[in-house]
Design a protein around this motif. Structure first.
Motif, PDB file in Angstrom:
ATOM      1  N   MET A  43       0.860  -1.159   0.000  1.00 36.39           N
ATOM      2  CA  MET A  43       0.000   0.000   0.000  1.00 36.39           C
ATOM      3  C   MET A  43       0.904   1.218   0.000  1.00 36.39           C
ATOM      4  SD  MET A  43      -1.806   0.528   3.743  1.00 36.39           S
ATOM      5  CE  MET A  43      -0.901  -0.726   4.593  1.00 36.39           C
ATOM      6  N   ILE A  44       0.476   2.256  -0.663  1.00 39.36           N
ATOM      7  CA  ILE A  44       1.259   3.484  -0.735  1.00 39.36           C
ATOM      8  C   ILE A  44       0.536   4.567   0.053  1.00 39.36           C
ATOM      9  CG2 ILE A  44       2.197   5.259  -2.242  1.00 39.36           C
ATOM     10  CD1 ILE A  44       2.331   3.093  -4.438  1.00 39.36           C
ATOM     11  N   LEU A  45       1.249   5.103   1.037  1.00 35.50           N
ATOM     12  CA  LEU A  45       0.733   6.216   1.835  1.00 35.50           C
ATOM     13  C   LEU A  45       1.759   7.337   1.775  1.00 35.50           C
ATOM     14  CD1 LEU A  45      -0.542   4.413   5.065  1.00 35.50           C
ATOM     15  CD2 LEU A  45      -1.919   5.339   3.220  1.00 35.50           C
ATOM     16  N   ASN A  46       1.348   8.472   1.274  1.00 38.84           N
ATOM     17  CA  ASN A  46       2.208   9.646   1.236  1.00 38.84           C
ATOM     18  C   ASN A  46       3.525   9.373   0.521  1.00 38.84           C
ATOM     19  OD1 ASN A  46       0.195  10.868   2.915  1.00 38.84           O
ATOM     20  ND2 ASN A  46       1.096   9.768   4.638  1.00 38.84           N
ATOM     21  N   GLY A  47       3.432   8.610  -0.564  1.00 38.08           N
ATOM     22  CA  GLY A  47       4.603   8.319  -1.372  1.00 38.08           C
ATOM     23  C   GLY A  47       5.499   7.223  -0.818  1.00 38.08           C
ATOM     24  N   VAL A  66       5.935   3.190   0.448  1.00 35.96           N
ATOM     25  CA  VAL A  66       5.347   1.867   0.251  1.00 35.96           C
ATOM     26  C   VAL A  66       5.423   1.076   1.560  1.00 35.96           C
ATOM     27  CG1 VAL A  66       5.503  -0.313  -1.005  1.00 35.96           C
ATOM     28  CG2 VAL A  66       6.013   1.844  -2.179  1.00 35.96           C
ATOM     29  N   TYR A  67       4.264   0.575   1.967  1.00 37.51           N
ATOM     30  CA  TYR A  67       4.168  -0.273   3.152  1.00 37.51           C
ATOM     31  C   TYR A  67       3.518  -1.581   2.727  1.00 37.51           C
ATOM     32  CZ  TYR A  67       4.965   4.082   5.662  1.00 37.51           C
ATOM     33  OH  TYR A  67       5.504   5.263   6.122  1.00 37.51           O
ATOM     34  N   VAL A  68       4.012  -2.670   3.271  1.00 38.94           N
ATOM     35  CA  VAL A  68       3.486  -3.988   2.907  1.00 38.94           C
ATOM     36  C   VAL A  68       2.805  -4.603   4.121  1.00 38.94           C
ATOM     37  CG1 VAL A  68       4.080  -6.303   2.096  1.00 38.94           C
ATOM     38  CG2 VAL A  68       5.318  -4.308   1.209  1.00 38.94           C
ATOM     39  N   ILE A  69       1.548  -4.966   3.945  1.00 42.67           N
ATOM     40  CA  ILE A  69       0.827  -5.687   4.993  1.00 42.67           C
ATOM     41  C   ILE A  69       1.381  -7.107   4.986  1.00 42.67           C
ATOM     42  CG2 ILE A  69      -1.405  -6.591   5.745  1.00 42.67           C
ATOM     43  CD1 ILE A  69      -2.688  -4.148   4.377  1.00 42.67           C
ATOM     44  N   PRO A  70       1.862  -7.584   6.119  1.00 46.05           N
ATOM     45  CA  PRO A  70       2.411  -8.950   6.136  1.00 46.05           C
ATOM     46  C   PRO A  70       1.328  -9.993   5.881  1.00 46.05           C
ATOM     47  CG  PRO A  70       2.307  -8.061   8.355  1.00 46.05           C
ATOM     48  CD  PRO A  70       1.901  -6.962   7.432  1.00 46.05           C
ATOM     49  N   GLU A  71       1.767 -11.180   5.517  1.00 51.77           N
ATOM     50  CA  GLU A  71       0.840 -12.285   5.318  1.00 51.77           C
ATOM     51  C   GLU A  71       0.024 -12.486   6.595  1.00 51.77           C
ATOM     52  OE1 GLU A  71       0.869 -17.102   4.531  1.00 51.77           O
ATOM     53  OE2 GLU A  71       2.748 -15.983   4.463  1.00 51.77           O
ATOM     54  N   ILE A  72      -1.264 -12.710   6.422  1.00 50.12           N
ATOM     55  CA  ILE A  72      -2.142 -12.910   7.571  1.00 50.12           C
ATOM     56  C   ILE A  72      -1.996 -14.354   8.041  1.00 50.12           C
ATOM     57  CG2 ILE A  72      -4.500 -12.756   8.444  1.00 50.12           C
ATOM     58  CD1 ILE A  72      -3.432 -10.077   7.409  1.00 50.12           C
ATOM     59  N   THR A  73      -1.441 -14.502   9.225  1.00 47.84           N
ATOM     60  CA  THR A  73      -1.231 -15.813   9.848  1.00 47.84           C
ATOM     61  C   THR A  73      -1.856 -15.769  11.240  1.00 47.84           C
ATOM     62  OG1 THR A  73       0.851 -15.153  10.874  1.00 47.84           O
ATOM     63  CG2 THR A  73       0.979 -16.083   8.633  1.00 47.84           C
ATOM     64  N   PHE A  74      -1.770 -16.866  11.946  1.00 48.26           N
ATOM     65  CA  PHE A  74      -2.236 -16.878  13.328  1.00 48.26           C
ATOM     66  C   PHE A  74      -1.503 -15.803  14.127  1.00 48.26           C
ATOM     67  CE2 PHE A  74      -1.729 -18.396  17.726  1.00 48.26           C
ATOM     68  CZ  PHE A  74      -3.062 -18.387  18.107  1.00 48.26           C
ATOM     69  N   GLY A  75      -0.187 -15.718  13.929  1.00 49.04           N
ATOM     70  CA  GLY A  75       0.606 -14.713  14.634  1.00 49.04           C
ATOM     71  C   GLY A  75       0.199 -13.291  14.292  1.00 49.04           C
ATOM     72  N   THR A  76      -0.152 -13.066  13.042  1.00 51.87           N
ATOM     73  CA  THR A  76      -0.592 -11.733  12.617  1.00 51.87           C
ATOM     74  C   THR A  76      -1.890 -11.344  13.306  1.00 51.87           C
ATOM     75  OG1 THR A  76       0.357 -12.217  10.440  1.00 51.87           O
ATOM     76  CG2 THR A  76      -1.024 -10.281  10.590  1.00 51.87           C
ATOM     77  N   ILE A  77      -2.794 -12.302  13.439  1.00 50.56           N
ATOM     78  CA  ILE A  77      -4.062 -12.042  14.120  1.00 50.56           C
ATOM     79  C   ILE A  77      -3.794 -11.645  15.575  1.00 50.56           C
ATOM     80  CG2 ILE A  77      -6.269 -13.053  14.863  1.00 50.56           C
ATOM     81  CD1 ILE A  77      -6.045 -12.670  11.801  1.00 50.56           C
ATOM     82  N   ILE A  78      -2.865 -12.342  16.213  1.00 52.21           N
ATOM     83  CA  ILE A  78      -2.496 -12.010  17.593  1.00 52.21           C
ATOM     84  C   ILE A  78      -1.859 -10.629  17.643  1.00 52.21           C
ATOM     85  CG2 ILE A  78      -1.057 -12.667  19.576  1.00 52.21           C
ATOM     86  CD1 ILE A  78      -3.480 -14.557  18.951  1.00 52.21           C
ATOM     87  N   GLU A 117     -10.526   4.062   1.018  1.00 49.49           N
ATOM     88  CA  GLU A 117     -10.824   2.987   0.079  1.00 49.49           C
ATOM     89  C   GLU A 117      -9.562   2.256  -0.361  1.00 49.49           C
ATOM     90  OE1 GLU A 117     -11.835   6.240  -0.486  1.00 49.49           O
ATOM     91  OE2 GLU A 117     -13.809   5.937   0.403  1.00 49.49           O
ATOM     92  N   GLU A 118      -8.489   3.032  -0.657  1.00 44.93           N
ATOM     93  CA  GLU A 118      -7.251   2.407  -1.119  1.00 44.93           C
ATOM     94  C   GLU A 118      -6.676   1.495  -0.040  1.00 44.93           C
ATOM     95  OE1 GLU A 118      -7.228   5.906  -0.722  1.00 44.93           O
ATOM     96  OE2 GLU A 118      -7.366   6.690  -2.747  1.00 44.93           O
ATOM     97  N   ILE A 119      -6.680   1.967   1.182  1.00 43.63           N
ATOM     98  CA  ILE A 119      -6.145   1.187   2.300  1.00 43.63           C
ATOM     99  C   ILE A 119      -7.011  -0.049   2.535  1.00 43.63           C
ATOM    100  CG2 ILE A 119      -5.530   1.223   4.737  1.00 43.63           C
ATOM    101  CD1 ILE A 119      -5.281   4.327   4.449  1.00 43.63           C
ATOM    102  N   SER A 120      -8.318   0.147   2.532  1.00 42.13           N
ATOM    103  CA  SER A 120      -9.247  -0.966   2.754  1.00 42.13           C
ATOM    104  C   SER A 120      -9.078  -2.046   1.695  1.00 42.13           C
ATOM    105  CB  SER A 120     -10.690  -0.463   2.751  1.00 42.13           C
ATOM    106  OG  SER A 120     -10.901   0.418   3.815  1.00 42.13           O
TER     107      SER A 120
END
Length: 105
Positions: free
Chosen positions: A1-5, A7-19, A69-72
């Protein structure tokens, strides 16, 4: 995702990510009730858990004409592509089907 120029990457959603999301104060099951908290939690997750930085980046993004919307959309993709989340949903549907079948007999 790009915010204010940036780039940020949402990590893979795993059990650990949920925690990790829960440790950031957000439960994924609350997304419908608390969408802004969910957006902030996912952005913070992409920023290695930095909630204050997430607040600032989201604020700047919106002030500069960006939208949620872009973030969602990025969050939606991360959830849909998650093997963990897909199997969790599949197991839940199977559980519901089995309960319905048992109730019918």
């Amino acid at each position: 995702m790009i915010l204010n120029g940036k780039v940020y990457v949402i990590p893979e959603i795993t059990f650990g990510t949920i925690i990790d999301l829960e440790e950031l104060g957000f439960s994924i099951t609350d997304f419908q009730k608390r969408p802004l908290s969910g957006i902030r939690a996912f952005v913070a997750l992409a920023m290695k858990g930095n909630v204050e930085q997430a607040n600032k980046e989201i604020q700047e993004h919106i002030v500069n004409g960006g939208g949620f919307e872009e973030i969602s959309e990025e969050i939606r993709k991360a959830i849909e592509e998650s093997d963990f989340f897909r199997n969790l949903q599949k197991n839940k549907k199977q559980e519901i089907t089995e309960n319905t079948t048992q109730e019918a007999t």
